[in-house]
Design a protein around this motif. Structure first.
Motif, PDB file in Angstrom:
ATOM      1  N   LYS A  21     -35.180   2.026 -38.534  1.00 47.84           N
ATOM      2  CA  LYS A  21     -34.541   2.803 -39.591  1.00 47.84           C
ATOM      3  C   LYS A  21     -35.551   3.721 -40.278  1.00 47.84           C
ATOM      4  N   GLY A  22     -35.170   4.974 -40.439  1.00 46.36           N
ATOM      5  CA  GLY A  22     -36.025   5.940 -41.120  1.00 46.36           C
ATOM      6  C   GLY A  22     -37.038   6.625 -40.222  1.00 46.36           C
ATOM      7  N   VAL A  23     -37.032   6.320 -38.919  1.00 46.65           N
ATOM      8  CA  VAL A  23     -37.986   6.930 -37.985  1.00 46.65           C
ATOM      9  C   VAL A  23     -37.209   7.747 -36.963  1.00 46.65           C
ATOM     10  N   ALA A  24     -37.577   9.021 -36.813  1.00 46.21           N
ATOM     11  CA  ALA A  24     -36.880   9.910 -35.885  1.00 46.21           C
ATOM     12  C   ALA A  24     -37.406   9.711 -34.471  1.00 46.21           C
ATOM     13  N   ALA A  25     -36.481   9.631 -33.514  1.00 48.46           N
ATOM     14  CA  ALA A  25     -36.827   9.534 -32.098  1.00 48.46           C
ATOM     15  C   ALA A  25     -35.697  10.135 -31.292  1.00 48.46           C
ATOM     16  N   GLU A  26     -36.050  10.698 -30.141  1.00 47.28           N
ATOM     17  CA  GLU A  26     -35.049  11.362 -29.321  1.00 47.28           C
ATOM     18  C   GLU A  26     -34.255  10.341 -28.494  1.00 47.28           C
ATOM     19  N   PRO A  27     -32.935  10.426 -28.508  1.00 47.09           N
ATOM     20  CA  PRO A  27     -32.142   9.502 -27.682  1.00 47.09           C
ATOM     21  C   PRO A  27     -32.465   9.687 -26.200  1.00 47.09           C
TER      22      PRO A  27
ATOM     23  N   SER B  27     -42.092  -1.867 -34.980  1.00 44.95           N
ATOM     24  CA  SER B  27     -41.224  -2.755 -35.744  1.00 44.95           C
ATOM     25  C   SER B  27     -40.652  -3.806 -34.804  1.00 44.95           C
ATOM     26  N   GLY B  28     -41.148  -5.051 -34.939  1.00 46.04           N
ATOM     27  CA  GLY B  28     -40.679  -6.115 -34.067  1.00 46.04           C
ATOM     28  C   GLY B  28     -41.024  -5.818 -32.622  1.00 46.04           C
ATOM     29  N   SER B  29     -40.013  -5.833 -31.765  1.00 39.30           N
ATOM     30  CA  SER B  29     -40.228  -5.580 -30.337  1.00 39.30           C
ATOM     31  C   SER B  29     -40.054  -4.115 -29.978  1.00 39.30           C
ATOM     32  N   THR B  30     -39.986  -3.235 -30.972  1.00 38.03           N
ATOM     33  CA  THR B  30     -39.790  -1.797 -30.737  1.00 38.03           C
ATOM     34  C   THR B  30     -40.976  -1.012 -31.259  1.00 38.03           C
ATOM     35  N   VAL B  31     -41.366   0.010 -30.522  1.00 37.70           N
ATOM     36  CA  VAL B  31     -42.411   0.916 -30.978  1.00 37.70           C
ATOM     37  C   VAL B  31     -41.949   2.344 -30.718  1.00 37.70           C
ATOM     38  N   VAL B  32     -42.233   3.230 -31.660  1.00 35.78           N
ATOM     39  CA  VAL B  32     -41.932   4.653 -31.493  1.00 35.78           C
ATOM     40  C   VAL B  32     -43.222   5.347 -31.069  1.00 35.78           C
ATOM     41  N   LEU B  33     -43.166   6.001 -29.914  1.00 36.52           N
ATOM     42  CA  LEU B  33     -44.335   6.664 -29.345  1.00 36.52           C
ATOM     43  C   LEU B  33     -44.192   8.173 -29.423  1.00 36.52           C
ATOM     44  N   SER B  34     -45.279   8.826 -29.829  1.00 33.97           N
ATOM     45  CA  SER B  34     -45.353  10.279 -29.750  1.00 33.97           C
ATOM     46  C   SER B  34     -45.952  10.645 -28.400  1.00 33.97           C
ATOM     47  N   ASP B  35     -45.276  11.532 -27.680  1.00 36.79           N
ATOM     48  CA  ASP B  35     -45.707  11.940 -26.336  1.00 36.79           C
ATOM     49  C   ASP B  35     -45.907  13.461 -26.376  1.00 36.79           C
ATOM     50  N   ARG B  36     -47.173  13.878 -26.492  1.00 36.95           N
ATOM     51  CA  ARG B  36     -47.478  15.308 -26.670  1.00 36.95           C
ATOM     52  C   ARG B  36     -48.371  15.808 -25.537  1.00 36.95           C
ATOM     53  N   THR B  37     -47.972  16.910 -24.924  1.00 34.52           N
ATOM     54  CA  THR B  37     -48.746  17.528 -23.847  1.00 34.52           C
ATOM     55  C   THR B  37     -49.093  18.961 -24.224  1.00 34.52           C
ATOM     56  N   VAL B  38     -50.377  19.279 -24.128  1.00 32.36           N
ATOM     57  CA  VAL B  38     -50.863  20.625 -24.415  1.00 32.36           C
ATOM     58  C   VAL B  38     -51.519  21.178 -23.160  1.00 32.36           C
ATOM     59  N   VAL B  39     -51.066  22.363 -22.719  1.00 31.34           N
ATOM     60  CA  VAL B  39     -51.617  23.019 -21.538  1.00 31.34           C
ATOM     61  C   VAL B  39     -52.482  24.186 -21.996  1.00 31.34           C
ATOM     62  N   SER B  40     -53.721  24.214 -21.497  1.00 31.56           N
ATOM     63  CA  SER B  40     -54.675  25.248 -21.906  1.00 31.56           C
ATOM     64  C   SER B  40     -55.100  26.086 -20.711  1.00 31.56           C
ATOM     65  N   GLY B  41     -55.376  27.371 -20.986  1.00 29.30           N
ATOM     66  CA  GLY B  41     -55.791  28.306 -19.949  1.00 29.30           C
ATOM     67  C   GLY B  41     -57.285  28.287 -19.716  1.00 29.30           C
ATOM     68  N   PRO B  42     -57.780  29.205 -18.893  1.00 30.68           N
ATOM     69  CA  PRO B  42     -59.208  29.242 -18.553  1.00 30.68           C
ATOM     70  C   PRO B  42     -60.119  29.425 -19.758  1.00 30.68           C
ATOM     71  N   GLN B  43     -59.649  30.136 -20.774  1.00 29.35           N
ATOM     72  CA  GLN B  43     -60.444  30.339 -21.977  1.00 29.35           C
ATOM     73  C   GLN B  43     -60.098  29.343 -23.076  1.00 29.35           C
ATOM     74  N   LYS B  44     -59.528  28.211 -22.693  1.00 26.53           N
ATOM     75  CA  LYS B  44     -59.131  27.148 -23.614  1.00 26.53           C
ATOM     76  C   LYS B  44     -58.008  27.573 -24.551  1.00 26.53           C
ATOM     77  N   GLN B  45     -57.350  28.665 -24.239  1.00 22.45           N
ATOM     78  CA  GLN B  45     -56.223  29.086 -25.071  1.00 22.45           C
ATOM     79  C   GLN B  45     -55.000  28.229 -24.761  1.00 22.45           C
ATOM     80  N   THR B  46     -54.224  27.912 -25.776  1.00 20.83           N
ATOM     81  CA  THR B  46     -53.032  27.094 -25.588  1.00 20.83           C
ATOM     82  C   THR B  46     -51.934  27.925 -24.948  1.00 20.83           C
ATOM     83  N   LEU B  47     -51.450  27.485 -23.804  1.00 23.58           N
ATOM     84  CA  LEU B  47     -50.373  28.181 -23.107  1.00 23.58           C
ATOM     85  C   LEU B  47     -49.016  27.579 -23.450  1.00 23.58           C
TER      86      LEU B  47
END
Length: 380
Positions: free
Chosen positions: A123-129, A82-102
């Motif tokens: 307005k109307g978009v959730a983001a962490e302060p 929105s304008g000069s602002t963007v809301v970014l999702s930042d997601r990190t997934v760590v996986s083990g040797p058998q590709k299981q999610t840790l």
């Protein structure tokens, strides 16, 4: 001015305007976090963690798993722009040797689309302060320190500029981030036990620190726990585009006592480095971005301006040549001279005819002279 020169001048003016618009309007509009931003960084490394199954079984010596080979994927994508602002999702997934999610963690940040510093969420978009950088560095990084938001401790700390060096074929700025403080992130604390049986705590502390485990005699049973977070990051940031070409990260959480914060045992310690393939891909992304900026910011405006100068020069040349070919009013043209000569010849002919006619007339007068004299002479 002739029509051709007028058209050339108009085209040159349009090219100059296009050059200015490209440099001052198009380039700034393009040089920002796009609405459809979506990239993933891939890491490889190792992890030290508590094994819940071993803890449940009372196998304290086997409860701390060290140097487990892991991979991690960090995906950052635009949720809302929105304008000069963007809301970014930042997601990190760590996986083990058998590709299981840790572990899996996601944050959403509202940031400026150029500086990537904190902004008010649309307005109307959730983001962490937050306060400072989170998901990346500015698109035009400088050799200076930046404020950085350490999410586990919810503290703004410096991202310190260290040096400049080549990385994956790109000129980069190296930044260092190091900080240790109590863990206060509600999401992270919610996944950890606030207390554990004293015997378990004492046993884990002995495994983690053989021969120098703290004395928990005065602690309550179950023993309340506090947690300390340590962040140690080194990032290689492309000097032209702000793309993080390479990243080395150590993130750890340690259980401590609540009073004197004596270290007890590691809860998690994750060491990650960007994979060679991901590093090469990020370097290519930076190179493509730098080339696009060069074309829009330098080549296109200069080409338009140079072509405009060429058109102006051509218009001036055509105008000057047209003026040289235009006859001088003070100098008669060949046609005028020809007409003047014709009139002179006609005038000369008329004069000759007039002279030849007067000759006979004079002769007649001469001839008639004696006759008249004889006619008028007296009769003898």
């Amino acid at each position: 001015m002739r029509k051709t020169s007028w058209y050339l001048g108009a085209a040159a003016t349009l090219l100059v305007a296009t050059s200015a618009v490209t440099h001052f309007a198009v380039l700034p509009a393009v040089h920002q976090v796009p609405d459809d931003t979506d990239f993933t960084m891939h890491f490889a490394g190792s992890m030290t963690m508590l094994d819940p199954a071993a803890l449940q079984a009372g196998n304290l010596p086997g409860a701390i798993v060290r140097d487990l080979p892991v991979t991690a994927d960090r995906r950052v994508y635009a949720v809302k722009a929105s304008g000069s602002t963007v809301v970014l999702s930042d997601r990190t997934v760590v996986s083990g040797p058998q590709k299981q999610t840790l572990t899996a963690a996601e944050k959403r940040w509202a940031v400026d689309r150029k500086t990537l510093l904190d902004r008010q969420a649309p307005k109307g978009v959730a983001a962490e302060p937050h306060k400072g950088l989170t998901a990346g560095f500015p698109l035009e990084p400088k050799k200076k320190n930046y404020p950085y938001w350490d999410a586990p401790t919810r503290t703004t700390i410096p991202a310190t500029y260290v040096r400049s060096e080549q990385r994956a074929g790109r000129d980069t700025y190296v930044f260092s981030i190091r900080y240790t403080a109590p863990l206060v992130d509600p999401e992270a604390l919610g996944a950890l036990p606030p207390a554990m049986p004293k015997a378990a705590v004492q046993g884990l502390a002995g495994v983690a620190n053989p021969g120098r485990a703290p004395d928990l005699g005065a602690q309550a049973d179950p023993t309340p726990l506090a947690y300390t977070s340590t962040t140690d990051l080194t990032g290689w940031v492309d000097s032209e585009t702000g793309v993080t070409v390479d990243l080395k990260s150590v993130q750890s959480v340690t259980a401590t006592t609540t009073g004197d914060r004596a270290e007890l045992f590691p809860v998690m310690a994750l060491t990650m480095t960007t994979t060679p393939a991901s590093r090469a891909e990020l370097a290519d992304t930076a190179e493509d971005g730098a080339r696009a900026l060069w074309l829009l910011g330098d080549v296109a405006p200069l080409a338009c301006f140079a072509l405009a100068l060429a058109l102006i020069g051509l218009a001036l040349y055509l105008e000057r040549r047209a003026r040289r070919q235009q006859p001088d009013p003070a100098v008669p043209s060949p046609r005028v001279e020809a007409e003047s000569g014709s009139r002179s010849e006609a005038s000369s002919g008329a004069g000759s005819e007039s002279g030849s006619g007067s000759g006979p007339a004079s002769g007649a007068e001469t001839a008639s002279g004696p006759a008249d004299s004889e006619r008028n002479a007296p009769t003898p």
